[in-house]
Design a protein around this motif. Structure first.
Motif, PDB file in Angstrom:
ATOM      1  N   LYS A  81      86.334  56.655  -4.465  1.00 25.90           N
ATOM      2  CA  LYS A  81      85.215  57.150  -5.261  1.00 25.90           C
ATOM      3  C   LYS A  81      84.501  56.017  -5.987  1.00 25.90           C
ATOM      4  O   LYS A  81      83.262  55.994  -6.065  1.00 25.90           O
ATOM      5  CB  LYS A  81      85.707  58.183  -6.288  1.00 25.90           C
ATOM      6  N   ARG A  82      85.291  55.081  -6.550  1.00 18.39           N
ATOM      7  CA  ARG A  82      84.669  53.955  -7.267  1.00 18.39           C
ATOM      8  C   ARG A  82      83.859  53.076  -6.328  1.00 18.39           C
ATOM      9  O   ARG A  82      82.793  52.569  -6.685  1.00 18.39           O
ATOM     10  CB  ARG A  82      85.755  53.100  -7.946  1.00 18.39           C
ATOM     11  N   GLU A  83      84.372  52.894  -5.108  1.00 17.81           N
ATOM     12  CA  GLU A  83      83.703  52.004  -4.163  1.00 17.81           C
ATOM     13  C   GLU A  83      82.470  52.634  -3.538  1.00 17.81           C
ATOM     14  O   GLU A  83      81.436  51.981  -3.384  1.00 17.81           O
ATOM     15  CB  GLU A  83      84.689  51.591  -3.057  1.00 17.81           C
TER      16      GLU A  83
ATOM     17  N   THR B   7      94.670  65.660  -1.305  1.00 15.79           N
ATOM     18  CA  THR B   7      94.433  65.135  -2.654  1.00 15.79           C
ATOM     19  C   THR B   7      92.947  64.910  -2.940  1.00 15.79           C
ATOM     20  O   THR B   7      92.600  64.282  -3.934  1.00 15.79           O
ATOM     21  CB  THR B   7      95.211  63.827  -2.866  1.00 15.79           C
ATOM     22  N   GLY B   8      92.084  65.382  -2.053  1.00 14.96           N
ATOM     23  CA  GLY B   8      90.660  65.382  -2.371  1.00 14.96           C
ATOM     24  C   GLY B   8      89.821  64.324  -1.690  1.00 14.96           C
ATOM     25  O   GLY B   8      88.647  64.159  -2.046  1.00 14.96           O
ATOM     26  N   PHE B   9      90.366  63.626  -0.682  1.00 11.54           N
ATOM     27  CA  PHE B   9      89.574  62.567  -0.052  1.00 11.54           C
ATOM     28  C   PHE B   9      88.357  63.141   0.672  1.00 11.54           C
ATOM     29  O   PHE B   9      87.246  62.606   0.552  1.00 11.54           O
ATOM     30  CB  PHE B   9      90.429  61.753   0.920  1.00 11.54           C
ATOM     31  N   PHE B  10      88.549  64.211   1.421  1.00 16.19           N
ATOM     32  CA  PHE B  10      87.423  64.788   2.149  1.00 16.19           C
ATOM     33  C   PHE B  10      86.353  65.287   1.186  1.00 16.19           C
ATOM     34  O   PHE B  10      85.152  65.054   1.388  1.00 16.19           O
ATOM     35  CB  PHE B  10      87.899  65.920   3.065  1.00 16.19           C
ATOM     36  N   ASP B  11      86.753  65.979   0.141  1.00 13.71           N
ATOM     37  CA  ASP B  11      85.788  66.447  -0.857  1.00 13.71           C
ATOM     38  C   ASP B  11      85.044  65.279  -1.490  1.00 13.71           C
ATOM     39  O   ASP B  11      83.848  65.384  -1.793  1.00 13.71           O
ATOM     40  CB  ASP B  11      86.497  67.260  -1.939  1.00 13.71           C
ATOM     41  N   ALA B  12      85.747  64.160  -1.691  1.00 15.51           N
ATOM     42  CA  ALA B  12      85.098  62.971  -2.265  1.00 15.51           C
ATOM     43  C   ALA B  12      84.042  62.431  -1.312  1.00 15.51           C
ATOM     44  O   ALA B  12      82.970  61.978  -1.754  1.00 15.51           O
ATOM     45  CB  ALA B  12      86.138  61.904  -2.574  1.00 15.51           C
ATOM     46  N   MET B  13      84.309  62.468  -0.011  1.00 11.67           N
ATOM     47  CA  MET B  13      83.310  62.021   0.965  1.00 11.67           C
ATOM     48  C   MET B  13      82.064  62.895   0.900  1.00 11.67           C
ATOM     49  O   MET B  13      80.932  62.396   0.952  1.00 11.67           O
ATOM     50  CB  MET B  13      83.889  62.056   2.386  1.00 11.67           C
ATOM     51  N   VAL B  14      82.282  64.201   0.783  1.00 15.39           N
ATOM     52  CA  VAL B  14      81.157  65.138   0.792  1.00 15.39           C
ATOM     53  C   VAL B  14      80.389  65.099  -0.519  1.00 15.39           C
ATOM     54  O   VAL B  14      79.150  65.009  -0.533  1.00 15.39           O
ATOM     55  CB  VAL B  14      81.666  66.570   1.065  1.00 15.39           C
TER      56      VAL B  14
ATOM     57  N   LYS C 178      78.008  59.538   2.611  1.00 11.66           N
ATOM     58  CA  LYS C 178      77.747  58.173   3.090  1.00 11.66           C
ATOM     59  C   LYS C 178      78.750  57.782   4.172  1.00 11.66           C
ATOM     60  O   LYS C 178      78.432  56.987   5.055  1.00 11.66           O
ATOM     61  CB  LYS C 178      77.832  57.178   1.928  1.00 11.66           C
ATOM     62  N   THR C 179      79.966  58.326   4.070  1.00 10.69           N
ATOM     63  CA  THR C 179      80.965  58.067   5.101  1.00 10.69           C
ATOM     64  C   THR C 179      80.746  59.064   6.227  1.00 10.69           C
ATOM     65  O   THR C 179      80.931  60.272   6.057  1.00 10.69           O
ATOM     66  CB  THR C 179      82.395  58.186   4.531  1.00 10.69           C
ATOM     67  N   MET C 180      80.376  58.552   7.396  1.00 10.89           N
ATOM     68  CA  MET C 180      79.946  59.408   8.505  1.00 10.89           C
ATOM     69  C   MET C 180      81.101  59.950   9.326  1.00 10.89           C
ATOM     70  O   MET C 180      80.950  60.950  10.032  1.00 10.89           O
ATOM     71  CB  MET C 180      79.008  58.621   9.427  1.00 10.89           C
ATOM     72  N   GLY C 181      82.268  59.282   9.278  1.00 13.22           N
ATOM     73  CA  GLY C 181      83.366  59.729  10.116  1.00 13.22           C
ATOM     74  C   GLY C 181      84.695  59.163   9.671  1.00 13.22           C
ATOM     75  O   GLY C 181      84.757  58.118   9.014  1.00 13.22           O
TER      76      GLY C 181
ATOM     77  N   TYR D 243      82.900  67.939  14.067  1.00 12.95           N
ATOM     78  CA  TYR D 243      82.182  67.739  12.808  1.00 12.95           C
ATOM     79  C   TYR D 243      82.552  68.829  11.817  1.00 12.95           C
ATOM     80  O   TYR D 243      82.626  70.008  12.157  1.00 12.95           O
ATOM     81  CB  TYR D 243      80.676  67.737  13.036  1.00 12.95           C
ATOM     82  N   LEU D 244      82.783  68.407  10.586  1.00 10.33           N
ATOM     83  CA  LEU D 244      83.018  69.323   9.478  1.00 10.33           C
ATOM     84  C   LEU D 244      82.148  68.859   8.319  1.00 10.33           C
ATOM     85  O   LEU D 244      82.260  67.706   7.882  1.00 10.33           O
ATOM     86  CB  LEU D 244      84.500  69.307   9.086  1.00 10.33           C
ATOM     87  N   ASP D 245      81.258  69.706   7.857  1.00  8.90           N
ATOM     88  CA  ASP D 245      80.306  69.319   6.807  1.00  8.90           C
ATOM     89  C   ASP D 245      79.559  68.039   7.170  1.00  8.90           C
ATOM     90  O   ASP D 245      79.352  67.150   6.329  1.00  8.90           O
ATOM     91  CB  ASP D 245      81.021  69.147   5.460  1.00  8.90           C
ATOM     92  N   ASP D 246      79.174  67.942   8.439  1.00 12.11           N
ATOM     93  CA  ASP D 246      78.387  66.807   8.957  1.00 12.11           C
ATOM     94  C   ASP D 246      79.162  65.491   8.975  1.00 12.11           C
ATOM     95  O   ASP D 246      78.557  64.420   9.114  1.00 12.11           O
ATOM     96  CB  ASP D 246      77.088  66.626   8.157  1.00 12.11           C
ATOM     97  N   ILE D 247      80.474  65.532   8.831  1.00 12.19           N
ATOM     98  CA  ILE D 247      81.307  64.335   8.915  1.00 12.19           C
ATOM     99  C   ILE D 247      82.180  64.452  10.153  1.00 12.19           C
ATOM    100  O   ILE D 247      82.842  65.474  10.372  1.00 12.19           O
ATOM    101  CB  ILE D 247      82.182  64.169   7.661  1.00 12.19           C
TER     102      ILE D 247
END
Length: 324
Positions: A201-203, A242-249, A255-258, A272-276
């Motif tokens: 998330k910070r990065e 632990t929330g990584f996918f939600d953080a991507m969305v 910004k992370t495409m895949g 694809y899930l939520d365009d990822i």
């Protein structure tokens, strides 16, 4: 006299063993940069996974090295990423050195994340020590930031540039091995810690370009795939979300495409899930379980101004053999 010699030798051995055990992993959160010189902003990444090197000079490991040779020659990737389980062996330290030397001969930038089998017979610090001591000009790897207890080794970001202009970031994350929390619900495999997710998330909020993520054990969102599967192997996902996918969305605004993983040797699907894009690599090592044809996943990213196109497909052994 003999007794004295034995005592001296035991003392020397003890000091040696203590010295080995005192190896300190050096954390480093600085950004790694791969600078490509290309006529356009197109990047071709070749993903290898689950090599399971066992002896290094046996018939099956030789087939693995030969396949990588053929893939590199025919695919001509800009970058190579290995998503874990490079080794599964008592000889892991020796094999890591051998593998680094082999990969360096291609003169192609490459990186990797650890799988769950690298630590079957060794403390991960022993493997990292070998990596640190092996001379390499093309390996882009670092232990990364200290993310606390069970944060793993090898959480870092690579910025890919074209003629010094950033065009794509790669997030490398360590999913470790078996879970350590003593629970069994959700499965036996470890998962990204909250600290690892917070690091992402910070990065991601600092990124001006899009990105891809690489890890070994799949996120639990991979369990949502209901497509066709030839081999009937189930997804062995991280035990806890632990929330990584939600953080991507949400945090990363997609910004992370895949996300690209390994671990389950008979699975090679992508969806694809939520365009990822969530994708498995293709098992690459002949000492790994399963009779599925070995190969690689190719990931192509094209940047046109602020627009990105992501394309991915498999290249299998029989294909590269037929190309020559």
């Amino acid at each position: 006299m003999k007794k004295l010699i034995v005592i001296i030798l035991m003392g020397i051995l003890s000091v040696t063993l203590i010295g080995c055990n005192k190896y300190q992993v050096k954390y480093d959160k600085d950004l790694l940069t791969i600078n490509l010189e290309k006529e356009n902003d197109e990047i071709k990444i070749m993903q290898l996974t689950d090599l399971h090197l066992a002896y290094g000079n046996d018939f099956l490991d030789k087939k693995t090295f030969s396949l990588i040779d053929k893939l590199v020659e025919n695919v001509n990737p800009d970058v190579i990423i290995i998503t874990g389980d490079i080794t599964m062996s008592l000889l892991a330290k020796k094999l890591f050195k051998q593998f680094i030397n082999h990969m360096d001969k291609y003169d192609v930038p490459w990186s990797f994340v650890f799988g769950n089998h690298e630590m079957d017979f060794h403390d991960m610090k022993e493997i990292i020590k070998i990596i640190d001591k092996t001379k390499t000009k093309n390996l882009y790897f670092k232990v990364g930031e200290d993310l606390g207890e069970n944060g793993g080794y090898g959480n870092f970001k690579i910025e890919i540039q074209n003629n010094s202009n950033p065009i794509l970031n790669l997030y490398m994350l360590d999913t470790k091995a078996n879970r350590l929390d003593g629970k069994t619900d959700g499965g036996v495999y470890d998962y990204l810690t909250i600290n690892q997710v917070d690091w992402y998330k910070r990065e991601i909020v600092t990124d001006d370009v899009r990105s891809l993520a690489f890890m070994h054990i799949p996120l639990r969102q991979y369990l949502k795939y209901y497509g066709f599967d030839n081999y009937k192997e189930k997804t062995h996902a991280q035990a806890v979300d632990t929330g990584f996918f939600d953080a991507m969305v949400n945090e990363g605004n997609k910004k992370t495409m895949g996300v690209f993983v390994g671990h389950d040797h008979l699975l090679d699907f992508s969806f694809y899930l939520d365009d990822i894009m969530l994708a498995y690599g293709n098992v690459s090592g002949f000492n790994a379980y399963g009779k599925k044809e070995r190969g690689a996943r190719i990931i192509e990213v094209t940047k046109n101004e602020s627009n990105y196109e992501l394309n991915s497909y498999l290249v299998l052994e029989n294909e590269v053999l037929s190309w020559k």
